[in-house]
Write a protein that holds these residues in place. Structure first.
Motif, mmCIF file in Angstrom:
data_model
loop_
_atom_site.group_PDB
_atom_site.id
_atom_site.type_symbol
_atom_site.label_atom_id
_atom_site.label_comp_id
_atom_site.label_asym_id
_atom_site.label_seq_id
_atom_site.Cartn_x
_atom_site.Cartn_y
_atom_site.Cartn_z
ATOM 1 N N LEU A 41 0.830 -1.200 0.000
ATOM 2 C CA LEU A 41 0.000 0.000 0.000
ATOM 3 C C LEU A 41 0.864 1.249 0.000
ATOM 4 O O LEU A 41 1.985 1.255 0.509
ATOM 5 C CB LEU A 41 -0.906 0.010 1.234
ATOM 6 N N TRP A 79 -15.821 -3.491 -12.066
ATOM 7 C CA TRP A 79 -15.229 -2.368 -12.800
ATOM 8 C C TRP A 79 -15.284 -2.689 -14.272
ATOM 9 O O TRP A 79 -14.393 -3.377 -14.767
ATOM 10 C CB TRP A 79 -13.733 -2.213 -12.508
ATOM 11 N N VAL A 129 -9.739 4.999 -6.633
ATOM 12 C CA VAL A 129 -10.271 4.199 -7.737
ATOM 13 C C VAL A 129 -9.134 3.702 -8.619
ATOM 14 O O VAL A 129 -9.084 2.533 -9.005
ATOM 15 C CB VAL A 129 -11.274 5.016 -8.586
ATOM 16 N N PHE A 130 -8.215 4.595 -8.913
ATOM 17 C CA PHE A 130 -7.066 4.216 -9.727
ATOM 18 C C PHE A 130 -6.286 3.110 -9.041
ATOM 19 O O PHE A 130 -5.902 2.113 -9.664
ATOM 20 C CB PHE A 130 -6.171 5.438 -9.954
ATOM 21 N N HIS A 131 -6.099 3.278 -7.756
ATOM 22 C CA HIS A 131 -5.363 2.300 -6.971
ATOM 23 C C HIS A 131 -6.015 0.923 -7.057
ATOM 24 O O HIS A 131 -5.359 -0.102 -7.273
ATOM 25 C CB HIS A 131 -5.327 2.771 -5.514
ATOM 26 N N THR A 168 -8.179 -0.211 -9.350
ATOM 27 C CA THR A 168 -8.123 -0.771 -10.695
ATOM 28 C C THR A 168 -6.746 -1.343 -10.963
ATOM 29 O O THR A 168 -6.597 -2.436 -11.508
ATOM 30 C CB THR A 168 -8.427 0.312 -11.754
ATOM 31 N N ALA A 169 -5.724 -0.597 -10.540
ATOM 32 C CA ALA A 169 -4.355 -1.049 -10.749
ATOM 33 C C ALA A 169 -4.098 -2.351 -9.987
ATOM 34 O O ALA A 169 -3.391 -3.241 -10.458
ATOM 35 C CB ALA A 169 -3.371 0.031 -10.305
ATOM 36 N N GLU A 170 -4.712 -2.466 -8.830
ATOM 37 C CA GLU A 170 -4.576 -3.683 -8.045
ATOM 38 C C GLU A 170 -5.177 -4.873 -8.793
ATOM 39 O O GLU A 170 -4.583 -5.955 -8.844
ATOM 40 C CB GLU A 170 -5.294 -3.500 -6.699
ATOM 41 N N GLY A 171 -6.345 -4.632 -9.380
ATOM 42 C CA GLY A 171 -6.977 -5.678 -10.189
ATOM 43 C C GLY A 171 -6.098 -6.060 -11.360
ATOM 44 O O GLY A 171 -5.963 -7.243 -11.704
ATOM 45 N N LEU A 172 -5.465 -5.061 -11.962
ATOM 46 C CA LEU A 172 -4.578 -5.311 -13.086
ATOM 47 C C LEU A 172 -3.399 -6.171 -12.655
ATOM 48 O O LEU A 172 -3.005 -7.113 -13.339
ATOM 49 C CB LEU A 172 -4.095 -3.976 -13.653
ATOM 50 N N GLN A 173 -2.845 -5.864 -11.490
ATOM 51 C CA GLN A 173 -1.727 -6.658 -10.964
ATOM 52 C C GLN A 173 -2.122 -8.102 -10.750
ATOM 53 O O GLN A 173 -1.399 -9.021 -11.123
ATOM 54 C CB GLN A 173 -1.273 -6.096 -9.617
ATOM 55 N N SER A 191 -4.413 -9.712 -12.234
ATOM 56 C CA SER A 191 -4.598 -10.336 -13.536
ATOM 57 C C SER A 191 -3.251 -10.690 -14.163
ATOM 58 O O SER A 191 -3.093 -11.754 -14.767
ATOM 59 C CB SER A 191 -5.390 -9.383 -14.431
ATOM 60 N N GLN A 192 -2.269 -9.816 -13.975
ATOM 61 C CA GLN A 192 -0.926 -10.087 -14.501
ATOM 62 C C GLN A 192 -0.306 -11.291 -13.818
ATOM 63 O O GLN A 192 0.344 -12.125 -14.456
ATOM 64 C CB GLN A 192 -0.029 -8.863 -14.326
#
Lengths: 216, 216
Positions: B2, B78, B118-120, B122-127, B129-130
């Motif tokens: 975080l 999202w 929100v950005f945080h 979404t970025a977490e979701g992206l991570q 997924s990666q």
DNA sequence: CGCGTGCTTGAAGGGGCTCAACTCCCGTGG
DNA sequence: CCACGGGAGTTGAGCCCCTTCAAGCACGCG
């Protein structure tokens, strides 16, 4: 795919324009040159101006997973933490624009539509990653290769003839396969008359309809 | 993981609180109940209050890919477009909070720190997924199962004993495997003394250090 | 022209899948 | 209380797709 046009909102393609008074802040790179490395401080966000970029991670034992291919207009380097989680390299002669994370934050704080553009772009990356997961989890080797070819065609706005900017190893590491399997998949697609391979990095989609059926 | 704590910024866990005057807007669900379906309008964003949720997509021929498991505190839904790209279902008795996309947009427009939250997220979701991509692309069956167990342990804040909220089929469809392979992986881990399986949905991590070494 | 790198092709092996039987729970009703 | 039934999980045997290892090929560059 895109939201309806709103007056005065940022076109996502031109997010940087508002934040970059001098649009000459470009980085020029040659084949295989590193843009940033896994673990390095994530001070900048990038946009591909021309050329193409790959991002990847490497496991202890050398196994490599290519995370994404980025083409002209694509943004990359969205890291929420302080450090990059992937390595980014140019796949050919490439130029990219950069913007300080701080500058982008300021822009987002000042303008609500910039926030929306950033959200939009992150969500787009998330979608790509989800499609990638589906590809790797539940598709056969041939389906994966077809999926990649169609993805490249769509994103480089090519219709029947596509220039594949990456070598077989990059394709394999993106698709979770070996170079041999990628090669065999391509020749088998050629044998079935679905594609042609005039040169090794040039693919002709001879029956796009049939190819699209293969990946739903 | 975080970012450092900033005064007056939203804790991402409580993003909804500012936008939801009445925190009673909860949806209660039972096992296998659908929250939203692929293709439906994406009018709301959700947060798991208690229980757990899976999101997935299905291919024409019935192959299923589980996209994510969501636990208490996690946000989902999202979607950047108008329609959901996955189906979401409760895995057990579950309650979720919902917020209209519009209300969240307003909040983001009003408060810059909400935008950051929100950005945080979404970025977490992206991570996630990666990481999922890396798992599916370059890891063996056993490594995938170990990765999932450790992920569940971490996200449910369990240390040695974890309650697996999903059945074998869900695990298999998340990991890109079959139920038989998941089962064999679990018994082989048990045979090696790395885990114990007192009941089918209860796993004891007997040598967490060794398990963590397996996934780097 | 020769060499090297990247790609293709071939043959053999293995990891995970398929198909099938069996076991274990657990709930239900006699 | 036990018999029964059914769904979920486990185990086994054989096969297949993809990998591995190895050789051959083609194109580009000195």
């Amino acid at each position: 795919m895109l939201s309806p046009i709103r007056a005065k909102s940022f076109d996502t393609d031109h997010l940087f324009d508002a934040a970059l008074p001098t649009p000459g802040a470009c980085l020029r790179l040659t084949r295989d040159e590193e843009i940033f490395g896994e673990g390095e401080d994530a001070d900048y966000i990038y946009q591909v101006v021309s050329g193409s970029v790959r991002t990847y991670r490497i496991l202890r034992d050398g196994r490599r997973q290519v995370d994404a291919f980025l083409f002209a207009g694509d943004y990359f380097g969205w890291e929420m933490g302080e450090a990059h989680r992937v390595t980014a390299e140019a796949m050919c002669d490439t130029s990219v624009r950069m913007i300080r994370r701080g500058a982008l934050s300021d822009l987002v704080a000042r303008r609500g539509d910039a926030a929306r553009a950033v959200f939009h772009l992150t969500a787009e990356g998330l979608q790509r990653s989800q499609d990638h997961v589906l590809m790797l989890g539940r598709r056969s080797a041939i389906e994966r290769v077809v999926g990649l070819l169609l993805d490249i065609a769509q994103r480089t706005r090519a219709d029947a003839e596509i220039d594949v900017p990456m070598g077989r190893q990059d394709m394999a590491d993106y698709l979770g396969l070996t170079i041999e399997t990628v090669s065999r998949a391509l020749t088998s697609l050629q044998d079935e008359g679905l594609i042609a391979l005039p040169t090794v990095r040039h693919v002709v989609l001879k029956d796009r309809r049939a190819l699209e059926r293969m990946v739903l």
